[in-house]
Design a protein around this motif. Structure first.
Motif, PDB file in Angstrom:
ATOM      1  N   ALA A   1      -2.897   1.273 -11.174  1.00 36.62           N
ATOM      2  CA  ALA A   1      -3.878   0.930 -10.151  1.00 36.62           C
ATOM      3  C   ALA A   1      -4.347  -0.559 -10.288  1.00 36.62           C
ATOM      4  O   ALA A   1      -4.896  -1.140  -9.273  1.00 36.62           O
ATOM      5  CB  ALA A   1      -4.892   1.960  -9.880  1.00 36.62           C
TER       6      ALA A   1
ATOM      7  N   LEU B   1       1.285   4.288  -3.028  1.00 36.96           N
ATOM      8  CA  LEU B   1       0.794   5.567  -2.631  1.00 36.96           C
ATOM      9  C   LEU B   1       2.089   6.245  -2.982  1.00 36.96           C
ATOM     10  O   LEU B   1       2.136   7.474  -3.592  1.00 36.96           O
ATOM     11  CB  LEU B   1       0.620   5.813  -1.309  1.00 36.96           C
TER      12      LEU B   1
ATOM     13  N   ALA C   1       0.800  -1.354  -0.224  1.00 31.84           N
ATOM     14  CA  ALA C   1      -0.090  -0.045  -0.043  1.00 31.84           C
ATOM     15  C   ALA C   1       0.723   1.486   0.061  1.00 31.84           C
ATOM     16  O   ALA C   1       0.677   2.028  -0.774  1.00 31.84           O
ATOM     17  CB  ALA C   1      -1.003  -0.046   1.163  1.00 31.84           C
ATOM     18  N   VAL C   2       1.964   1.236   0.870  1.00 27.79           N
ATOM     19  CA  VAL C   2       2.890   2.462   0.751  1.00 27.79           C
ATOM     20  C   VAL C   2       3.631   2.537  -0.406  1.00 27.79           C
ATOM     21  O   VAL C   2       3.748   3.779  -1.051  1.00 27.79           O
ATOM     22  CB  VAL C   2       3.747   2.148   2.126  1.00 27.79           C
TER      23      VAL C   2
ATOM     24  N   VAL D   1       2.033   6.717  -6.872  1.00 29.10           N
ATOM     25  CA  VAL D   1       1.258   7.767  -7.314  1.00 29.10           C
ATOM     26  C   VAL D   1       1.756   9.110  -7.059  1.00 29.10           C
ATOM     27  O   VAL D   1       1.452  10.213  -7.930  1.00 29.10           O
ATOM     28  CB  VAL D   1      -0.155   7.481  -6.219  1.00 29.10           C
ATOM     29  N   MET D   2       2.279   9.515  -5.854  1.00 32.40           N
ATOM     30  CA  MET D   2       2.667  10.868  -5.426  1.00 32.40           C
ATOM     31  C   MET D   2       3.859  11.170  -6.368  1.00 32.40           C
ATOM     32  O   MET D   2       3.880  12.233  -6.772  1.00 32.40           O
ATOM     33  CB  MET D   2       3.320  10.811  -4.061  1.00 32.40           C
TER      34      MET D   2
ATOM     35  N   ASN E   1      -3.705  -6.459  -3.920  1.00 31.26           N
ATOM     36  CA  ASN E   1      -4.244  -5.862  -2.786  1.00 31.26           C
ATOM     37  C   ASN E   1      -5.409  -6.919  -2.139  1.00 31.26           C
ATOM     38  O   ASN E   1      -5.687  -7.197  -1.226  1.00 31.26           O
ATOM     39  CB  ASN E   1      -4.637  -4.504  -2.621  1.00 31.26           C
TER      40      ASN E   1
END
Length: 218
Positions: free
Chosen positions: A193, A12, A8-9, A15-16, A200
């Motif tokens: 994603a 993210l 998950a990290v 994405v950032m 996930n």
């Protein structure tokens, strides 16, 4: 920190990073980041292959009866990201224009058509077999099922973004500055994603109650 949190990290952060690249870096550096075989596309392949490995392990451990089929589908998606479908022809065998191309031999066209049809039928059978269980678990707000749904929606959005330029042209809307770069960035982000949400879902599925198989995908 468990493996689910790590992924998950990781997602993210990607994405950032992608958003930062779009808005703050020069166009040439942005292109290097989102281009074919670039970091974002390689990350997609890694997530697909990791998901395939997890799916295969679930099948071996009898956690998910459909694990082998899921593994094959995720590997097919990974090969698509690597443009494997046009390695031998130069034109994607999933596009109809290949089968009308004069340079391709008839026997080759037939062979690749059979491969594509087999893949499509395999995926359709898999979806039909698991759709009702997935729908039941989505209605039950099971986290793994909601993650699968998010992956499917990401796939839909990626297709929409991919065809957005043609849609705008049909509506008579002129392109804006950096439109192509922004479109590619958003498309790669949605495509990133897809494998993340599928992976996930697998991780959440494995953490769920292993004694209750009635709610699980067959």
């Amino acid at each position: 920190m468990n493996i689910h949190t790590i992924f998950a990290v990781f997602f993210l952060l990607l994405v950032m990073l992608n958003i930062t690249v779009i808005f703050f870096l020069p166009d040439d550096l942005t292109f290097l980041f989102i281009k074919e075989w670039g970091p974002v596309e390689n990350a997609q392949v890694i997530l697909y292959v990791t998901g395939a490995l997890v799916s295969w392990i679930y099948a071996k451990r009898n956690i998910w009866a459909g694990g082998y089929q899921g593994c094959i589908i995720l590997l097919i998606f990974a090969m698509r990201e690597l443009d494997f479908q046009k390695k031998f022809t130069g034109i994607s065998i999933t596009r109809t224009k290949y089968y009308f191309h004069s340079d391709a031999a008839l026997l080759t066209k037939i062979m690749f058509a059979c491969i594509v049809v087999c893949i499509v039928v395999f995926i359709i059978v898999f979806v039909r077999k698991n759709f009702s269980v997935l729908l039941h678990n989505v209605r039950a707000r099971k986290n793994w099922a909601l993650s699968v749904l998010a992956g499917l929606l990401s796939m839909l959005f990626a297709f929409f973004v991919d065809g957005s330029t043609r849609i705008l042209e049909t509506l008579g809307i002129e392109s804006v500055k950096h439109e192509h770069l922004l479109k590619n960035s958003m498309e790669e982000l949605f495509e990133l994603a897809i494998p993340f949400f599928f992976l996930n879902a697998l991780l959440l599925y494995g953490k769920s109650d292993k004694g209750n198989y009635t709610d699980k995908v067959k």
